[in-house]
Design a protein around this motif. Structure first.
Motif, PDB file in Angstrom:
ATOM      1  N   THR A 221       0.850  -1.184   0.000  1.00 33.11           N
ATOM      2  CA  THR A 221       0.000   0.000   0.000  1.00 33.11           C
ATOM      3  C   THR A 221       0.887   1.235   0.000  1.00 33.11           C
ATOM      4  O   THR A 221       1.806   1.342   0.792  1.00 33.11           O
ATOM      5  CB  THR A 221      -0.894   0.015   1.256  1.00 33.11           C
ATOM      6  OG1 THR A 221      -1.674  -1.175   1.283  1.00 33.11           O
ATOM      7  CG2 THR A 221      -1.811   1.221   1.254  1.00 33.11           C
ATOM      8  N   LYS A 222       0.615   2.140  -0.891  1.00 30.80           N
ATOM      9  CA  LYS A 222       1.373   3.390  -0.925  1.00 30.80           C
ATOM     10  C   LYS A 222       0.903   4.289   0.217  1.00 30.80           C
ATOM     11  O   LYS A 222      -0.284   4.385   0.511  1.00 30.80           O
ATOM     12  CB  LYS A 222       1.175   4.095  -2.255  1.00 30.80           C
ATOM     13  CG  LYS A 222       1.661   3.285  -3.428  1.00 30.80           C
ATOM     14  CD  LYS A 222       2.544   4.134  -4.277  1.00 30.80           C
ATOM     15  CE  LYS A 222       2.995   3.329  -5.473  1.00 30.80           C
ATOM     16  NZ  LYS A 222       4.398   3.080  -5.457  1.00 30.80           N
ATOM     17  N   ARG A 223       1.856   4.950   0.853  1.00 31.14           N
ATOM     18  CA  ARG A 223       1.555   5.825   1.984  1.00 31.14           C
ATOM     19  C   ARG A 223       0.581   6.929   1.593  1.00 31.14           C
ATOM     20  O   ARG A 223      -0.365   7.230   2.320  1.00 31.14           O
ATOM     21  CB  ARG A 223       2.852   6.436   2.518  1.00 31.14           C
ATOM     22  CG  ARG A 223       2.674   7.297   3.752  1.00 31.14           C
ATOM     23  CD  ARG A 223       4.045   7.759   4.260  1.00 31.14           C
ATOM     24  NE  ARG A 223       3.943   8.369   5.571  1.00 31.14           N
ATOM     25  CZ  ARG A 223       3.780   9.664   5.767  1.00 31.14           C
ATOM     26  NH1 ARG A 223       3.716  10.486   4.755  1.00 31.14           N
ATOM     27  NH2 ARG A 223       3.702  10.144   6.993  1.00 31.14           N
TER      28      ARG A 223
ATOM     29  N   GLY B  63       3.944   5.405   9.728  1.00 32.22           N
ATOM     30  CA  GLY B  63       5.351   5.357   9.344  1.00 32.22           C
ATOM     31  C   GLY B  63       5.623   6.193   8.105  1.00 32.22           C
ATOM     32  O   GLY B  63       4.725   6.465   7.313  1.00 32.22           O
ATOM     33  N   ARG B  64       6.880   6.568   7.926  1.00 34.21           N
ATOM     34  CA  ARG B  64       7.238   7.455   6.826  1.00 34.21           C
ATOM     35  C   ARG B  64       7.737   6.736   5.585  1.00 34.21           C
ATOM     36  O   ARG B  64       8.284   7.360   4.699  1.00 34.21           O
ATOM     37  CB  ARG B  64       8.314   8.430   7.285  1.00 34.21           C
ATOM     38  CG  ARG B  64       7.761   9.491   8.186  1.00 34.21           C
ATOM     39  CD  ARG B  64       8.636  10.724   8.161  1.00 34.21           C
ATOM     40  NE  ARG B  64       8.401  11.462   9.376  1.00 34.21           N
ATOM     41  CZ  ARG B  64       9.253  11.587  10.355  1.00 34.21           C
ATOM     42  NH1 ARG B  64      10.433  11.030  10.282  1.00 34.21           N
ATOM     43  NH2 ARG B  64       8.939  12.271  11.426  1.00 34.21           N
ATOM     44  N   HIS B  65       7.566   5.443   5.487  1.00 30.92           N
ATOM     45  CA  HIS B  65       8.006   4.718   4.299  1.00 30.92           C
ATOM     46  C   HIS B  65       7.086   5.035   3.127  1.00 30.92           C
ATOM     47  O   HIS B  65       5.889   5.250   3.306  1.00 30.92           O
ATOM     48  CB  HIS B  65       7.995   3.208   4.548  1.00 30.92           C
ATOM     49  CG  HIS B  65       8.834   2.799   5.708  1.00 30.92           C
ATOM     50  ND1 HIS B  65      10.203   2.826   5.678  1.00 30.92           N
ATOM     51  CD2 HIS B  65       8.493   2.379   6.946  1.00 30.92           C
ATOM     52  CE1 HIS B  65      10.673   2.419   6.837  1.00 30.92           C
ATOM     53  NE2 HIS B  65       9.652   2.148   7.632  1.00 30.92           N
ATOM     54  N   ALA B  66       7.634   5.051   1.922  1.00 27.67           N
ATOM     55  CA  ALA B  66       6.827   5.344   0.730  1.00 27.67           C
ATOM     56  C   ALA B  66       5.792   4.240   0.495  1.00 27.67           C
ATOM     57  O   ALA B  66       4.666   4.513   0.101  1.00 27.67           O
ATOM     58  CB  ALA B  66       7.720   5.496  -0.499  1.00 27.67           C
ATOM     59  N   GLU B  67       6.194   2.993   0.754  1.00 24.23           N
ATOM     60  CA  GLU B  67       5.267   1.873   0.613  1.00 24.23           C
ATOM     61  C   GLU B  67       5.149   1.177   1.953  1.00 24.23           C
ATOM     62  O   GLU B  67       6.144   0.895   2.616  1.00 24.23           O
ATOM     63  CB  GLU B  67       5.768   0.888  -0.447  1.00 24.23           C
ATOM     64  CG  GLU B  67       5.682   1.456  -1.845  1.00 24.23           C
ATOM     65  CD  GLU B  67       5.943   0.405  -2.908  1.00 24.23           C
ATOM     66  OE1 GLU B  67       6.242  -0.749  -2.551  1.00 24.23           O
ATOM     67  OE2 GLU B  67       5.854   0.755  -4.081  1.00 24.23           O
ATOM     68  N   LEU B  68       3.918   0.904   2.338  1.00 32.32           N
ATOM     69  CA  LEU B  68       3.636   0.250   3.607  1.00 32.32           C
ATOM     70  C   LEU B  68       3.042  -1.123   3.311  1.00 32.32           C
ATOM     71  O   LEU B  68       2.332  -1.293   2.327  1.00 32.32           O
ATOM     72  CB  LEU B  68       2.639   1.082   4.422  1.00 32.32           C
ATOM     73  CG  LEU B  68       3.021   2.538   4.647  1.00 32.32           C
ATOM     74  CD1 LEU B  68       1.841   3.318   5.204  1.00 32.32           C
ATOM     75  CD2 LEU B  68       4.194   2.632   5.584  1.00 32.32           C
TER      76      LEU B  68
ATOM     77  N   TYR C  27       0.171  -3.678   7.709  1.00 32.47           N
ATOM     78  CA  TYR C  27       0.386  -2.421   8.429  1.00 32.47           C
ATOM     79  C   TYR C  27      -0.753  -1.447   8.110  1.00 32.47           C
ATOM     80  O   TYR C  27      -1.276  -0.782   9.003  1.00 32.47           O
ATOM     81  CB  TYR C  27       1.738  -1.809   8.057  1.00 32.47           C
ATOM     82  CG  TYR C  27       2.039  -0.527   8.793  1.00 32.47           C
ATOM     83  CD1 TYR C  27       2.582  -0.555  10.071  1.00 32.47           C
ATOM     84  CD2 TYR C  27       1.780   0.711   8.221  1.00 32.47           C
ATOM     85  CE1 TYR C  27       2.859   0.616  10.755  1.00 32.47           C
ATOM     86  CE2 TYR C  27       2.054   1.877   8.900  1.00 32.47           C
ATOM     87  CZ  TYR C  27       2.590   1.823  10.167  1.00 32.47           C
ATOM     88  OH  TYR C  27       2.848   2.982  10.845  1.00 32.47           O
ATOM     89  N   ALA C  28      -1.128  -1.364   6.840  1.00 34.85           N
ATOM     90  CA  ALA C  28      -2.214  -0.467   6.434  1.00 34.85           C
ATOM     91  C   ALA C  28      -3.518  -0.859   7.129  1.00 34.85           C
ATOM     92  O   ALA C  28      -4.249   0.002   7.625  1.00 34.85           O
ATOM     93  CB  ALA C  28      -2.384  -0.496   4.922  1.00 34.85           C
ATOM     94  N   GLU C  29      -3.785  -2.153   7.200  1.00 30.72           N
ATOM     95  CA  GLU C  29      -5.012  -2.606   7.864  1.00 30.72           C
ATOM     96  C   GLU C  29      -4.972  -2.268   9.359  1.00 30.72           C
ATOM     97  O   GLU C  29      -5.988  -1.903   9.945  1.00 30.72           O
ATOM     98  CB  GLU C  29      -5.213  -4.105   7.670  1.00 30.72           C
ATOM     99  CG  GLU C  29      -6.562  -4.567   8.170  1.00 30.72           C
ATOM    100  CD  GLU C  29      -6.913  -5.968   7.736  1.00 30.72           C
ATOM    101  OE1 GLU C  29      -7.663  -6.616   8.477  1.00 30.72           O
ATOM    102  OE2 GLU C  29      -6.447  -6.413   6.670  1.00 30.72           O
ATOM    103  N   MET C  30      -3.792  -2.356   9.971  1.00 29.65           N
ATOM    104  CA  MET C  30      -3.643  -1.999  11.373  1.00 29.65           C
ATOM    105  C   MET C  30      -3.983  -0.515  11.586  1.00 29.65           C
ATOM    106  O   MET C  30      -4.676  -0.154  12.532  1.00 29.65           O
ATOM    107  CB  MET C  30      -2.214  -2.277  11.841  1.00 29.65           C
ATOM    108  CG  MET C  30      -1.971  -1.966  13.292  1.00 29.65           C
ATOM    109  SD  MET C  30      -0.246  -2.105  13.745  1.00 29.65           S
ATOM    110  CE  MET C  30       0.392  -0.589  13.045  1.00 29.65           C
ATOM    111  N   VAL C  31      -3.510   0.336  10.667  1.00 30.99           N
ATOM    112  CA  VAL C  31      -3.806   1.774  10.759  1.00 30.99           C
ATOM    113  C   VAL C  31      -5.305   2.004  10.569  1.00 30.99           C
ATOM    114  O   VAL C  31      -5.928   2.772  11.309  1.00 30.99           O
ATOM    115  CB  VAL C  31      -2.990   2.570   9.723  1.00 30.99           C
ATOM    116  CG1 VAL C  31      -3.444   4.021   9.677  1.00 30.99           C
ATOM    117  CG2 VAL C  31      -1.507   2.494  10.036  1.00 30.99           C
ATOM    118  N   TYR C  32      -5.911   1.320   9.593  1.00 30.80           N
ATOM    119  CA  TYR C  32      -7.356   1.467   9.368  1.00 30.80           C
ATOM    120  C   TYR C  32      -8.141   1.066  10.616  1.00 30.80           C
ATOM    121  O   TYR C  32      -9.121   1.714  10.979  1.00 30.80           O
ATOM    122  CB  TYR C  32      -7.808   0.616   8.189  1.00 30.80           C
ATOM    123  CG  TYR C  32      -7.278   1.059   6.842  1.00 30.80           C
ATOM    124  CD1 TYR C  32      -7.022   2.392   6.565  1.00 30.80           C
ATOM    125  CD2 TYR C  32      -7.040   0.138   5.835  1.00 30.80           C
ATOM    126  CE1 TYR C  32      -6.539   2.798   5.337  1.00 30.80           C
ATOM    127  CE2 TYR C  32      -6.564   0.523   4.597  1.00 30.80           C
ATOM    128  CZ  TYR C  32      -6.314   1.847   4.353  1.00 30.80           C
ATOM    129  OH  TYR C  32      -5.842   2.245   3.131  1.00 30.80           O
TER     130      TYR C  32
END
Length: 72
Positions: A2-4, A44-49, A53-58
């Motif tokens: 997933t792109k940041r 996080g500041r990575h270009a791609e996550l 990780y994306a689901e955790m943020v959601y």
């Protein structure tokens, strides 16, 4: 992967639709801390996550945006 920027845009669009604030709270060491309607969300500041990780943020946003908001 997933792109940041896509992740931030998706959360921002959902926050706007729910009429909630979505803004940068502060810059951390390796993360940017965002404020979503009073809840702090570190991203996080990575270009791609990773997708996990994306689901955790959601899921962190569910408290404010509602359960399963990103699947709609």
């Amino acid at each position: 992967m997933t792109k940041r920027n896509d992740l931030l845009r998706k959360i921002g669009d959902a926050a706007k639709a729910a009429q909630l604030a979505w803004e940068v709270e502060r810059e951390g060491g390796n993360h940017t801390i965002y404020n979503l309607g009073g809840k702090k969300i570190p991203i996080g500041r990575h270009a791609e996550l990773g997708n996990r990780y994306a689901e955790m943020v959601y899921k962190q946003c569910e408290e404010v945006l509602g359960e399963g908001w990103w699947r709609k």
